[in-house]
Design a protein around this motif. Structure first.
Motif, PDB file in Angstrom:
ATOM      1  N   ASP A  54       0.911  -1.346   0.053  1.00  0.00           N
ATOM      2  CA  ASP A  54      -0.068   0.037   0.233  1.00  0.00           C
ATOM      3  C   ASP A  54       0.742   1.237   0.164  1.00  0.00           C
ATOM      4  OD1 ASP A  54      -2.517  -1.414   0.062  1.00  0.00           O
ATOM      5  OD2 ASP A  54      -2.850  -1.491   2.314  1.00  0.00           O
ATOM      6  N   GLN A  81       2.199   1.989  -3.437  1.00  0.00           N
ATOM      7  CA  GLN A  81       1.118   2.339  -4.113  1.00  0.00           C
ATOM      8  C   GLN A  81       0.976   4.184  -4.020  1.00  0.00           C
ATOM      9  OE1 GLN A  81      -2.916   1.481  -3.294  1.00  0.00           O
ATOM     10  NE2 GLN A  81      -3.802   3.311  -3.933  1.00  0.00           N
ATOM     11  N   ASP A  90      -3.645   6.374 -11.337  1.00  0.00           N
ATOM     12  CA  ASP A  90      -4.327   5.487 -10.300  1.00  0.00           C
ATOM     13  C   ASP A  90      -3.556   4.259 -10.427  1.00  0.00           C
ATOM     14  OD1 ASP A  90      -6.036   4.050  -8.824  1.00  0.00           O
ATOM     15  OD2 ASP A  90      -7.574   3.793 -10.220  1.00  0.00           O
ATOM     16  N   SER A  98      -4.160   1.664  -7.838  1.00  0.00           N
ATOM     17  CA  SER A  98      -4.814   1.079  -6.971  1.00  0.00           C
ATOM     18  C   SER A  98      -4.832  -0.373  -7.106  1.00  0.00           C
ATOM     19  CB  SER A  98      -6.234   1.304  -6.693  1.00  0.00           C
ATOM     20  OG  SER A  98      -6.947   1.378  -7.811  1.00  0.00           O
TER      21      SER A  98
END
Length: 269
Positions: free
Chosen positions: A142, A145, A155, A157
């Motif tokens: 995470d 990211q 993006d 994700s």
């Protein structure tokens, strides 16, 4: 190395790349892969479709146009974008024009650079106050990211779930590295994928926070990943390099073997 020697090495690397990586594609993941004529058609969760191939088996003219349209229509029915990964030495020479005519738009080109893992491998030299660490948990993925979205503005994700799959699933194995400040901030992240059954490991990522650039982090992560590749018996390391990183990789001994451009079709919204 002379220009002639460099050209011979580039040609040998391109032949190995075409024979081993392009003919094979990535190991199938949960999105699945299927052979359709001369191409491998992939669907990656959260990323859409990808069309890979070694060559088009002589397809040309109206037959090729129909084949391109069929791939586009397959992903249109799924409501997904698809990338046709075009290489500069692909035939026929008018393939880019045919892709554009079918609604595919070219993205930013990259240079495929390849080097001998054992020659590129080295002890990574890190700036003061930075440590290098292999990461395997969702929390760290995470954080990568967040880094990627800060650097690129897109993006990302899909990345943490993909990294969980790459590091623990049935796809080509993967090692993910982060460079962290002593305060625990991820300042650079990169990963390596080991392509089972080939001599190649590929290097990905390398995004670095703006205030940490110019300190050798990208070079350090290339050296660290090449060392991992060599230790596992892989002969080559390969990168799809943006123009911003290509000169650095050239100084490290990687040779430009090909060019590649993503041609992307997106469904109307």
């Amino acid at each position: 190395m002379t220009t002639h020697d460099n050209d011979r090495r580039a040609a040998a690397y391109r032949a190995a790349y075409d024979e081993q990586l392009r003919a094979r594609g990535f190991a199938p993941g949960p999105g699945g892969a299927e052979r359709v004529g001369p191409v491998l058609r992939r669907t990656a969760p959260g990323q859409g479709g990808l069309i890979l191939y070694r060559d088009l088996g002589g397809l040309d003219g109206p037959e090729l146009d129909a084949f391109i349209a069929a791939q586009r229509d397959h992903f249109a029915a799924l409501g997904q974008p698809v990338e046709w990964k075009y290489h500069g030495h692909d035939l026929p020479t008018d393939l880019p024009e045919r892709l554009v005519a079918a609604g595919f738009a070219p993205g930013e080109g990259e240079t495929v650079v390849i080097g001998e893992a054992a020659e590129v491998a080295a002890e990574p030299v890190l700036p003061e106050g930075v440590r290098l660490r292999e990461v395997t948990t969702r929390g760290d993925f995470d954080r990568i990211q967040t880094l990627a979205e800060e650097v690129w503005g897109d993006d990302w994700s899909w990345l943490p779930t993909a990294m969980e799959r790459w590091t623990s699933g049935d796809e080509d194995p993967c090692t993910v590295l982060v460079a962290e400040s002593l305060a625990g901030e991820v300042v650079c992240a990169a990963w390596i994928r080991y392509h089972t059954g080939t001599e190649f490991a590929s290097l990905w990522g390398g995004a670095t926070l703006p205030n940490w650039r110019g300190r050798g982090l990208y070079r350090a992560l290339v050296a660290a990943r090449a060392t991992l590749a060599a230790a596992q018996g892989f002969r080559y390391v390969q990168v799809d390099a943006l123009e911003s990183s290509r000169p650095i990789l050239a100084r490290l001994g990687l040779v430009a073997a090909a060019t590649t451009t993503p041609y992307v079709w997106r469904p109307e919204r």
